[in-house]
Write a protein that holds these residues in place. Structure first.
Motif, short mmCIF file in Angstrom:
data_model
loop_
_atom_site.label_atom_id
_atom_site.label_comp_id
_atom_site.label_asym_id
_atom_site.label_seq_id
_atom_site.Cartn_x
_atom_site.Cartn_y
_atom_site.Cartn_z
N UNK A 470 69.63 31.22 -20.96
CA UNK A 470 68.27 30.70 -21.03
C UNK A 470 67.26 31.82 -21.09
N UNK A 471 66.22 31.64 -21.91
CA UNK A 471 65.17 32.64 -22.06
C UNK A 471 63.80 31.96 -22.01
N UNK A 472 62.82 32.74 -21.58
CA UNK A 472 61.45 32.23 -21.53
C UNK A 472 60.50 33.39 -21.78
N UNK A 473 59.49 33.15 -22.59
CA UNK A 473 58.41 34.13 -22.72
C UNK A 473 57.12 33.47 -22.25
N UNK A 474 56.44 34.14 -21.33
CA UNK A 474 55.22 33.59 -20.73
C UNK A 474 54.06 34.55 -20.96
N UNK A 475 52.93 34.01 -21.36
CA UNK A 475 51.69 34.77 -21.46
C UNK A 475 50.66 34.12 -20.55
N UNK A 476 50.12 34.91 -19.63
CA UNK A 476 49.14 34.35 -18.69
C UNK A 476 47.90 35.23 -18.63
N UNK A 477 46.76 34.59 -18.59
CA UNK A 477 45.47 35.28 -18.49
C UNK A 477 44.68 34.68 -17.34
N UNK A 517 52.24 39.40 -20.01
CA UNK A 517 53.22 38.73 -20.84
C UNK A 517 54.59 39.26 -20.47
N UNK A 518 55.57 38.36 -20.36
CA UNK A 518 56.87 38.83 -19.90
C UNK A 518 57.97 37.90 -20.37
N UNK A 519 59.16 38.50 -20.57
CA UNK A 519 60.36 37.76 -20.91
C UNK A 519 61.22 37.62 -19.65
N UNK A 520 61.64 36.41 -19.36
CA UNK A 520 62.51 36.17 -18.23
C UNK A 520 63.66 35.27 -18.69
N UNK A 541 66.60 36.37 -13.94
CA UNK A 541 65.48 37.30 -13.82
C UNK A 541 64.19 36.49 -13.89
N UNK A 542 63.45 36.50 -12.79
CA UNK A 542 62.21 35.73 -12.73
C UNK A 542 60.99 36.61 -12.85
N UNK A 543 59.88 35.98 -13.18
CA UNK A 543 58.62 36.70 -13.39
C UNK A 543 57.48 35.85 -12.85
N UNK A 544 56.59 36.47 -12.09
CA UNK A 544 55.36 35.82 -11.66
C UNK A 544 54.20 36.74 -12.01
#
Length: 796
Positions: A470-477, A517-520, A541-544
Motif C-alpha cells: 500500500x502507498x499514499x502520497x499526502x500534501x498538506x498546507x 508532502x510525503x510518501x507513506x 511507514x506513517x507520516x503526520x
C-alpha cells in the motif's frame, strides 16, 4: 475484599488462555455466541478494516473489534468506556476539549496541555461512518445505536481517508433497515443518574428506509464544592442521529446521515492530589511554613483526592456541541465498487475554568470559545470478486478552519501568588492588586488543507500466501494566525511593575505557514498455514504533517515570543509487526497474538515552557521529541466455555521510552529559578501503562419463557507517569475497574436489568495537572464512585 473479588474475576476469565496472556486481534461480541447455536462456537466477526467486508480472522493486521451487542450490554456510550474493553486504547479527558486518546501509547497523550492547541493533529484517527473527525474533543461525546467499533493499530492511510501514524478508531453505526424494528431503554441510578436511549428503523417505500437514534444522559456532580454548596462534574449530554437509505436497485445505494450532539454541564473540576517540592525559594512553593498557601492562610478543602471535595471560587461550566451531514454512495460496477463519502462537520466549544484550582481568587476566568468547520470528500474504487489480485485505490480531500478567542482574567490574589511581594533588580514593591482585572483577549485562526492519493493491492501468490503493498502520497498546507492583547488592572508608570505584569501575560501576534508532502505506505505478507491458522508480518511507514503552535509561543529571557517555535516538524513513524491468528476447537476458542516495534522520529508533543519567569504563563506549546520507541506484545482470547457461557480476555504489554530527548521539560523536584530543560533520554514514555488487561464473562440461561443474562467486564492497568516531565510527583498508580449487570429478558422482548458501574468502588486518578506557575500543587481527576442502578429495555 475488593482485591479478592478482582482476583476471582480474573481467575474465572483466564482458564481460556493456554499461555501467558498477551492481547490482540478480535474482541468478539459475547451475544454473538447465541447466533452460533448450531456449533456452540464464536460467531464470525466481519470487519471493514480493508474497505471490504471480511472475516476478522482473515485480516493480517492487529485490530480489536467490539460488536454493537457487547456495547449495549456493557453500557458503553463513549470512547472512555471502550478502554474497559480494549487494553491498547488509553483515554484521558480533563474536559471535552482537553481530550486525549492513544493507541500503544502514541497519539497525543498528555491531556492537561494537549488538545487545546488547535494546530496539533491527532495521531489516532477517529472515524464515524467513514467520516474523519479532526478534533479529538468530538470523541468525548456520547454515541448510541452502534453496529461495531474497530480499533486499528499502527500507521493507517493506504485505505483510510486521513493519514494517521498511531492507529484509528473506526466506528460504524447501524444502518436503516427495510424491516420495522425498534429499541427503547430507560435507566436510573446513583447520583440521580438518568439515561434514555433508543432507536427506530423501517421502510418508507420499497426503495427508501429510515433510522432515528437518540440518547440523553443526566447525572448530579460527584465532586462537592464546599465553597458554593454546588456539586461539580455533572453530566448533561444529548445526541440524535437521523438517516435515510436510498436503494433503487441492487447496484447502487446512498446513505444520508445527519447528527447533532451537545454537552452542557457544571463541569469540569479537579481536586487536590498532592504537593510536590522543587529547589526554588520556599516562598515560591505551594507548601511549607513559608509557602504560598501559608502566606494566604489557605488550606485545601481536603488533602485526600477521594473525598471528592473542592473549594474553587471561579466560574465553571461547559457548553459544547458538534454535528454534521454526510452522504455515502456505493455503486457496484461489476468488476469493482465505487464509493463516495462527502461530509461537512462542525464543532462549537465554550467553557470556563478556575485554572488555579483553589479557593483563592488568583484567576477569575479562563475560557477559549472556539468554532471548527471541516469539509471532506473521499472517492474509492474497491475490486469485487475473489481473484488472486484485489485492490483499493482512492482520492481524498479535506479542509478545516478553527477560529478561537483566548480569554484570561486575573483576580485580587494573583499578584502575590504569581509575582510575589517584590520584583526587578531594585526589589520594587508589588501592590497586592497589580493583577486584579488584568487579562488577555484575542483571536486565533487556523486553516488546513489536505489532499491525498492512496491505494493498496493484495496479490495471492499461491493459494496460502498473500502479499500486500500500500502507498499514499499526502500534501498538506496549514496557516495559523494568533493575536492577543492585554488590558485592565490598576494604572502604573513603573517600568518594573509593567514588566512584572507582562511576565504573566504579554500580547503576542504572529502568522505561520507550513507545507508538507510525503510518501507513506506499508507492506505485508500473510500465510494461511491451515484453514484455521494465519501468520503475518508487516512493515508500515506513517507520516503526520507539521503543526503550528496555536496557543501562543514560549518566551525568551527578555519575555519576547520565540518565533522559531511557531512551526514544528512533521512526524514520521516506522512500525514492524508479526502476528498469528488461530481459530480452534470448532470455533470455540480464538487466540490471536502479535508483537510490534515502533520508532517515531520527531514525535510531535505539547510540552510546557520552563521560562526563567516561572509564572502562570508556563505555556503549553508544540515541539518535536527527536525519537520515541515503543515495543510490545498483545493478545486477544475469546472462548465459548459452555453453551450460553462465553469469556474473553485481552492483554497488552507496552514498553515505551524517550529514546532521544536531550532537551525535555524538567521534573518539578529538580527545578530551580534558572532551570530550563533536562535530558529525558532513556526514560519511560509518559501516559503509557506497561501492562493492561481487560476480561469479561457473559452467561445466558433460559428460565421459564425468557432468559437470564449475566455480564461482567473488568479492566486493569499498571501505573504510569501522567506528565511529560516524568516527575515523581506526577505518577499515577495502577488500578482495576469492574462493571457488572444481571438481567431477565421476557419472551415479548422486555428486559429488566440491575447494574453496577465501578462495582468494587475503586479509587484511582484518571488524569492529573500541575498547577500553572509550578508552585508544586498537583491536581487530579478522581474516578467516579460506584454507581448502582436499574434499566428497562424493550425491543420490537
Amino acid at each position: 475484599m475488593s482485591k479478592r473479588l478482582a482476583v476471582l474475576l480474573g481467575a474465572v476469565a483466564m482458564p481460556v488462555v493456554a499461555a501467558p496472556a498477551v492481547a490482540q486481534s478480535t474482541t468478539a461480541d459475547p451475544t454473538q455466541a447465541e447466533a452460533a447455536d448450531d456449533t456452540d462456537g464464536v460467531a464470525d466477526v466481519i470487519v471493514t478494516a480493508r474497505r471490504r467486508a471480511e472475516n476478522a480472522q482473515k485480516v493480517p493486521a492487529a485490530l480489536s473489534v467490539v460488536g454493537g451487542a457487547l456495547i449495549d450490554q456493557s453500557y458503553t456510550v463513549n470512547t472512555q468506556g471502550l478502554t474497559t474493553l480494549i487494553p491498547s486504547l488509553n483515554y484521558s479527558s480533563a474536559n471535552p476539549r482537553n481530550t486525549a486518546f492513544t493507541i500503544r501509547g502514541l497519539g497525543s497523550s498528555v491531556v492537561a496541555v494537549s488538545q487545546a492547541n488547535d494546530g496539533l493533529e491527532p495521531g489516532v484517527g477517529f472515524y464515524v461512518d467513514q467520516v474523519y473527525h479532526a478534533r479529538p474533543a468530538t470523541a468525548a461525546f456520547d454515541f448510541a445505536d452502534l453496529e461495531q467499533v474497530e480499533e486499528l493499530r499502527g500507521p493507517q492511510g493506504t485505505l483510510f481517508g486521513k493519514n494517521t501514524t498511531a492507529g484509528a478508531l473506526n466506528i460504524t453505526t447501524r444502518s436503516p433497515t427495510f424491516t420495522q424494528e425498534g429499541f427503547a431503554e430507560l435507566s436510573y441510578g446513583s447520583y440521580n443518574f438518568a439515561q434514555a436511549k433508543g432507536w427506530v428503523s423501517g421502510p418508507i417505500t420499497d426503495s427508501i428506509a429510515y433510522r432515528l437514534s437518540a440518547v440523553s444522559t443526566r447525572r448530579d456532580g460527584v465532586i462537592d464544592n464546599i465553597r458554593t454548596g454546588r456539586d461539580t462534574n455533572t453530566l448533561g449530554t444529548q445526541a440524535v442521529r437521523g438517516q435515510l437509505l436510498f436503494k433503487p436497485d441492487d447496484a447502487i445505494q446512498m446513505r444520508v446521515i445527519a447528527d447533532f450532539t451537545n454537552f452542557q454541564a457544571y463541569c469540569c473540576g479537579q481536586v487536590y492530589l498532592r504537593t510536590g517540592t522543587s529547589l526554588r525559594a520556599a516562598s515560591r512553593q505551594f507548601g511549607g511554613p513559608a509557602g504560598l498557601a501559608a502566606q494566604f492562610g489557605y488550606t485545601p478543602a481536603s488533602t485526600n483526592a477521594y473525598d471528592r471535595v473542592t473549594d474553587i471560587d471561579g466560574p465553571l461550566g461547559v457548553d459544547t456541541n458538534e454535528g454534521g451531514v454526510s452522504a455515502i454512495t456505493d455503486w457496484n460496477l461489476g468488476f469493482a465498487t465505487l464509493t463516495s463519502v462527502s461530509a461537512w462537520r462542525f464543532w462549537n466549544w465554550d467553557a470556563e475554568n478556575d485554572r488555579d484550582y483553589t479557593g483563592l481568587p488568583i484567576q477569575s476566568s479562563q475560557h477559549i470559545p472556539s468554532r471548527q468547520d471541516q469539509y471532506s470528500q473521499e472517492l474509492r474504487l474497491a475490486s469485487n470478486g475473489t481473484g488472486p489480485v484485489s485492490y483499493v485505490v482512492g482520492l481524498y480531500g479535506f479542509r478545516q478552519r478553527i477560529v478561537g478567542r483566548p480569554i484570561s482574567i486575573y483576580g485580587p490574589a494573583a499578584a502575590r501568588y504569581l509575582i510575589g511581594t517584590t520584583t526587578g533588580t531594585n526589589n520594587t514593591a508589588v501592590p497586592a492588586n497589580l493583577l486584579d482585572g488584568y487579562g488577555q483577549d484575542g483571536r486565533t485562526d487556523f486553516r488546513s488543507r489536505s489532499y491525498a492519493a492512496f491505494g493498496e493491492v493484495n496479490w495471492r501468490i499461491v493459494p496460502t500466501v498473500t502479499a500486500t503493498l500500500g502507498l499514499r502520497y499526502t500534501q498538506e498546507d496549514k496557516d495559523g494566525y494568533y493575536n492577543t492583547t492585554v488590558s485592565g488592572g490598576p494604572a502604573t508608570t513603573s517600568a518594573a511593575l509593567i514588566n512584572a505584569r507582562l511576565g504573566v501575560l504579554r500580547p503576542q501576534s504572529y502568522d505561520a505557514h507550513d507545507s508538507d508532502g510525503s510518501l507513506s505506505g506499508r507492506g505485508n505478507i500473510a500465510w494461511q498455514a491451515t484453514e484455521n491458522t494465519m501468520a503475518y508480518a508487516s512493515y508500515a511507514r506513517g507520516f503526520k504533517s507539521g503543526g503550528i503552535n496555536m496557543s501562543g509561543l514560549p518566551l525568551d529571557n527578555s519575555n519576547r515570543p520565540v518565533l522559531a517555535t511557531a512551526v514544528v516538524r512533521p512526524e514520521r513513524n516506522e512500525t514492524y509487526e508479526v502476528g498469528i491468528k488461530n481459530t480452534l476447537f470448532d470455533r470455540r476458542l480464538i487466540v490471536n497474538i502479535d508483537g510490534f516495534y515502533t520508532k517515531v522520529h520527531d514525535f510531535q508533543a505539547t510540552v510546557v515552557e520552563n521560562s526563567l519567569t516561572q509564572t502562570v504563563q508556563l505555556r503549553g506549546y508544540l515541539s518535536n521529541i527527536p525519537e520515541v520507541t515503543v515495543k510490545g506484545i498483545e493478545a486477544d482470547v475469546t472462548a465459548v466455555l459452555l453453551p450460553g457461557l462465553s469469556a474473553r480476555t485481552n492483554f497488552a504489554y507496552s514498553d515505551g521510552e524517550y529514546s532521544n530527548y536531550p532537551a525535555g521539560p524538567c521534573p518539578l523536584e529538580v527545578q530551580t529559578a534558572a532551570t530550563t530543560q533536562c535530558s529525558l533520554t532513556g526514560r519511560r514514555l509518559a501516559s503509557l501503562p506497561r501492562f493492561a488487561l481487560t476480561a469479561g464473562l457473559d452467561y445466558t440461561r433460559p428460565i421459564g419463557s425468557g432468559a437470564v443474562f449475566v455480564h461482567v467486564d473488568t479492566a486493569s492497568r499498571s501505573g504510569y507517569n501522567g506528565d511529560p516531565s516524568l516527575s515523581r510527583f506526577t505518577y499515577i498508580r495502577g488500578y482495576n475497574l469492574t462493571n457488572a449487570n444481571i438481567s431477565y429478558r421476557f419472551a415479548d422482548g422486555l428486559e429488566v436489568i440491575v447494574w453496577a458501574r465501578n462495582l468494587l468502588d475503586a479509587d484511582y486518578i484518571q488524569n492529573l495537572t500541575i498547577q500553572a506557575g509550578n508552585s508544586g500543587l498537583i491536581l487530579g481527576s478522581p474516578s467516579d464512585p460506584r454507581t448502582i442502578g436499574g434499566t428497562i429495555r424493550f425491543r420490537m
